[in-house]
Design a protein around this motif. Structure first.
Motif, short mmCIF file in Angstrom:
data_model
loop_
_atom_site.label_atom_id
_atom_site.label_comp_id
_atom_site.label_asym_id
_atom_site.label_seq_id
_atom_site.Cartn_x
_atom_site.Cartn_y
_atom_site.Cartn_z
N ARG A 130 0.80 -1.21 0.00
CA ARG A 130 0.00 0.00 0.00
C ARG A 130 0.84 1.27 0.00
N ASP A 131 1.77 1.37 0.95
CA ASP A 131 2.59 2.60 1.01
C ASP A 131 4.02 2.38 0.53
N THR A 188 -7.51 7.77 9.02
CA THR A 188 -7.50 7.13 7.70
C THR A 188 -6.81 5.77 7.71
N VAL A 189 -5.97 5.53 8.71
CA VAL A 189 -5.25 4.24 8.78
C VAL A 189 -5.38 3.65 10.18
N ASP A 190 -5.13 2.34 10.24
CA ASP A 190 -5.16 1.66 11.54
C ASP A 190 -3.86 1.90 12.29
N PRO A 200 1.27 3.92 13.28
CA PRO A 200 0.43 3.50 12.15
C PRO A 200 0.93 2.20 11.54
N PRO A 220 -1.07 6.87 4.92
CA PRO A 220 -2.17 7.15 3.96
C PRO A 220 -1.67 7.83 2.69
N HIS A 259 -6.05 0.93 -1.62
CA HIS A 259 -5.64 1.61 -0.38
C HIS A 259 -6.09 3.07 -0.38
N VAL A 280 -8.61 5.02 2.17
CA VAL A 280 -8.22 6.26 2.84
C VAL A 280 -9.26 7.36 2.59
#
Length: 852
Positions: A37-38, A141-143, A155, A159, A354, A358
């Motif tokens: 994702r990131d 926006t993220v867990d 995190p 995001p 993702h 977000v």
């Protein structure tokens, strides 16, 4: 065993298995592999989040690296400080990351492999692009997960608006698996992502039109496209990278100048290893190497020796040094916590997924915030509409809690609304402030409707993702650094070898070699010549040919077999060396020998081989024509070129275009001229048709000439060293199979005819005696005579020596000494002049003495 203690028996095999699996999964998930994702590994994510929490953003001042490392180490990353600092340093190196995430101040290392300064000396802050990777992180926006000691939260993913995995790539070695992802150009990746958003069923080949290839921070050239395509389609592939090099003349010397090197190559190591290869004589042609790199950019100068060919040296550098390397793509990333091999479309898919999550979570957060504010505004508006009563209730209450309770009972407010009214400032009682409340409430209701619309419609969410991506492209997009060379492929041997002219010689005993043509110097006609080869007493040079290194050599044996090889595969020898036995190079039978060979430019180009033919002649006067295409698929043991009849043997083979004219010369001094079209093409196993009728059993064909340029002249040489050239027009065209016309007057003084060639003034002549003596002369020294004359002496034959081979050579003005043009030959043995006018016979082609 003490009382109360309990022993639990366990299987050591099971225990080791579970412990190792736990460890390996920990390394895979929590250390070595990036999240799809990131695009970040935990250490990079923690560094960026730590800097964000510390307030060291792109708009703040730089902070000591040690302070940042301490923050990350103490709060989120319970490993050595070196791992954190090294990760941060790499994010600040322009040769490591395509788009740097950290703005470093101080010594952050170099492309030569120099270490960065200690963290107490350097400073850092985030770059703007890193801000965009953390934007909206405070909007749920993220867990988040607990840190190592459960005291803080960090995190699980950022995001990010930047497709970091594709843009910056990643590399890491886990347990039992590794990842190696190349960086790409941001503009191209965003174009590809937008194309995917517009059409989720887009094919990978269509994506490739947007994302053309990896784009490395150090630039260079991507050489060949097959590996790139394979990596895009499968997630695995091999991308070949080359340095960017140009040729320059520096202080009168040819130089190769390298301004960009392949990704992840250590410049200092590369230069040292190249110097070692030069010193060990494994790399020829380089006199010196200078590293002239400075703050303006990279510049490595390879100063060449005076006789070196720049292209060849550059190809040798590509072959043997890190100027050409390959990047092994292995796109393994964590998808939902599991490692997975991904192609380019899957990576884009997970990034878009993702971003979608977000946007949804951010919209939900903003909606909740807007609804909460709208709820408070509703209460404030009720209060402002009944302001006198509200004031009376508050004044009558003993404390704030009682005031809240009374307001809730009177106006049916919520706890939050009542609290907001109690805490309202007096200035909000003014008429202007009351108008502001109503305006804000109207705006918030519109915002709530808009946010709900976003949550209801996927198209709007996708449109937002696209707009945000295009905004990132506008801010950070740039031009490609790595150039793509689609035509590139593996370096072959011919890239290593200059395509220069060489003399190929084959001796009677079957020894072959190639020698650079420049080793032979021009002499005047009638000279004694220079030693061309040291052969054994019983051996002598029989064939001589001039070609270039990159050509194909077709070998035709006297038994009618054909073999082929590249000219550069023939062992190189000096002018005086013996050469190598042909039997060691091609699988020729022991009682067979090479009689003819053809140098041809190409055996792969269909247009070329379909337009050419091989004409063969035997000693008994048989000729045969076969398409070159039939020889383009060789076998190790050779292929049949012609079926040779008993008592005969193959003598000559020539390459033609189908419209040539053929000359056959006989030992008895006769020659025939006929059109090639008179001989129809045959298969490889055919035996051919009659080309010339022999005068008697002792006569034989000594040579064949294929003429397509009718400005050429015919040169003939006899075994005692006499020769002359005549006009082609002196030989009339007849049908094949005739007896021929006189081409030289054969006497005891001249000996039988040994060679027939087509020549021009621009040719040189190479003549070799059976004793190994060679002479090279200009054809223009020989005047044109009638075809029935005796000719002039070309080479001074000593004792029982005689001519073994004659070949024509292209003139090289830089290499050859100018030869004198003589009309009268001086006999080198006794010094007397030979007047050639007496020996000339009638040149009338209709003279009955010279006709068949």
């Amino acid at each position: 065993m003490a009382d109360g203690e309990k022993l639990i028996p366990i299987n050591i095999e099971e225990e080791m298995k579970s412990a190792y699996i736990d460890y390996s999964m920990s390394v895979i998930v929590s250390r070595a592999l990036p999240d799809v994702r990131d695009g970040l590994k935990p250490v990079h994510r923690r560094v960026l989040f730590g800097m964000h929490e510390l307030g060291v953003r792109s708009n703040s001042s730089h902070k000591k690296s040690a302070r940042i490392v301490g923050e990350v180490l103490g709060k989120y990353h319970p490993h050595g400080d070196t791992s954190v600092y090294d990760a941060m340093v790499r994010m600040a190196q322009e040769w490591s990351l395509r788009y740097m995430l950290v703005d470093g101040q101080g010594n952050f290392g170099s492309v030569d492999g120099d270490s960065p300064a200690a963290m107490r000396y350097t400073e850092a802050r985030m770059r703007k692009i890193a801000d965009d990777m953390l934007i909206d992180i405070e909007k749920e926006t993220v867990d988040y997960q607990l840190n190592f000691d459960d005291s803080l939260k960090e995190p699980t993913v950022l995001p990010t608006r930047v497709p970091s995995l594709l843009v910056n790539g990643a590399s890491g070695i886990a347990v039992g698996m590794a990842t190696n992802m190349p960086p790409h150009n941001l503009s191209e990746v965003i174009d590809g992502t937008v194309a995917y958003i517009d059409n989720n069923d887009i094919e990978i080949d269509e994506l490739i039109t947007h994302i053309k290839a990896p784009d490395f921070p150090t630039g260079g050239t991507i050489y060949g496209y097959d590996g790139v395509k394979e990596a895009f389609h499968t997630g695995r592939g091999r991308v070949k990278m080359r340095a960017k090099a140009t040729f320059e003349e520096v202080q009168g010397r040819e130089c190769i100048v390298v301004t960009e090197i392949p990704y992840q190559v250590n410049k200092a190591d590369m230069i040292k290893k190249t110097a070692d290869l030069v010193n060990d004589k494994k790399l020829e042609g380089i006199a010196n190497i200078r590293d002239e790199s400075d703050r303006n950019g990279m510049r490595i100068v390879y100063i060449l020796k005076r006789d070196a060919i720049p292209n060849i040296v550059l190809n040798m550098l590509f072959k043997y040094t890190a100027l050409q390397t390959s990047f092994s793509v292995n796109n393994i990333a964590l998808v939902n916590g599991r490692p997975q091999l991904l192609n380019v479309k899957e990576m884009i898919h997970y990034f878009v997924e993702h971003r979608h999550e977000v946007v949804v979570r951010r919209t939900q957060f903003e909606l909740k915030k807007a609804e909460d504010r709208a709820h408070i505004l509703e209460g404030l508006i009720i209060a402002s509409d009944n302001i006198d009563e509200v004031i009376a209730i508050i004044r009558a209450s003993k404390n704030a809690d009682e005031a809240r309770t009374n307001l809730i009972e009177r106006f049916k407010l919520s706890e939050i609304q009542a609290k907001a009214i109690v805490e309202m400032r007096l200035r909000q009682l003014t008429g202007l402030e009351q108008d502001k409340l109503r305006t804000e409430y109207d705006e918030i209701m519109l915002l709530i409707a808009d946010l709900k619309d976003i949550l209801d419609k996927k198209d709007r969410r996708m449109s937002i993702i696209k707009d945000e991506l295009l905004e990132i492209k506008d801010k950070y997009g740039d031009e490609r650094r790595s150039v793509i060379n689609i035509a590139g492929g593996d370096l072959s041997m011919e890239d290593m070898i200059p395509d220069e002219q060489v003399v190929i010689t084959i001796s009677h005993a079957g020894y072959i070699k190639r020698t650079p043509l420049s080793e032979y110097k021009t002499q005047n006609r009638g000279g004694v010549g220079q030693k061309a080869s040291s052969t054994r007493n019983e051996d002598f040079l029989e064939h001589l040919f001039v070609g270039t290194n990159h050509q194909y050599m077709l070998f035709f044996t006297q038994k009618g077999k054909c073999f082929w090889m590249r000219v550069f595969e023939i062992p190189e020898g000096s002018r005086t060396s013996k050469g190598r036995a042909i039997q060691n190079l091609i699988n020729i039978e022991q009682d067979d020998s090479v009689k003819a060979f053809i140098c041809t430019q190409d055996l792969k180009d269909e247009e070329y081989i379909n337009a050419h033919y091989v004409i063969m002649a035997t000693k008994k006067g048989v000729v045969k024509k076969t398409s070159l295409e039939q020889y383009s698929r060789p076998r190790q043991n050779g292929i049949n070129a012609i079926t040779v009849r008993e008592g005969d043997e193959l003598l000559e083979a020539k390459l033609t275009t189908g419209s040539s004219e053929i000359f056959l010369g006989l030992k008895s001094g006769k020659a025939i001229r006929f059109e090639e079209s008179k001989t129809r093409p045959m298969g490889r196993n055919a035996s051919g048709v009659r080309g010339i009728t022999l005068a008697n059993d002792d006569d034989e064909v000594i040579g064949m000439v294929s003429v397509h340029n009718f400005e050429d002249e015919i040169l003939v040489v006899s075994e005692k060293g006499y020769g002359k050239r005549s006009s082609i027009d002196d030989y009339r065209v007849t049908n094949r199979g005739g007896k021929g016309v006189k081409t030289i007057s054969v006497t005891d003084k001249t000996g039988g005819l040994v060679a027939i060639k087509n020549v021009t003034d621009s040719d040189d002549l190479m003549i070799i005696n059976k004793s190994g003596i060679a002479i090279r002369m200009s054809v223009e020294n020989l005047r044109v005579m009638g075809r029935a004359t005796q000719g002039v002496r070309l080479i001074n034959i000593k004792g029982n020596d005689s001519i073994a081979a004659v070949a024509k050579v292209m003139k090289d003005e830089d290499d050859l000494e100018e030869a004198e043009i003589l009309d009268i030959e001086v006999n080198a043995e006794d010094g007397t002049e030979i007047d050639n006018s007496d020996s000339e016979e009638s040149t009338d082609p209709d003279n009955p003495e010279t006709e068949e």
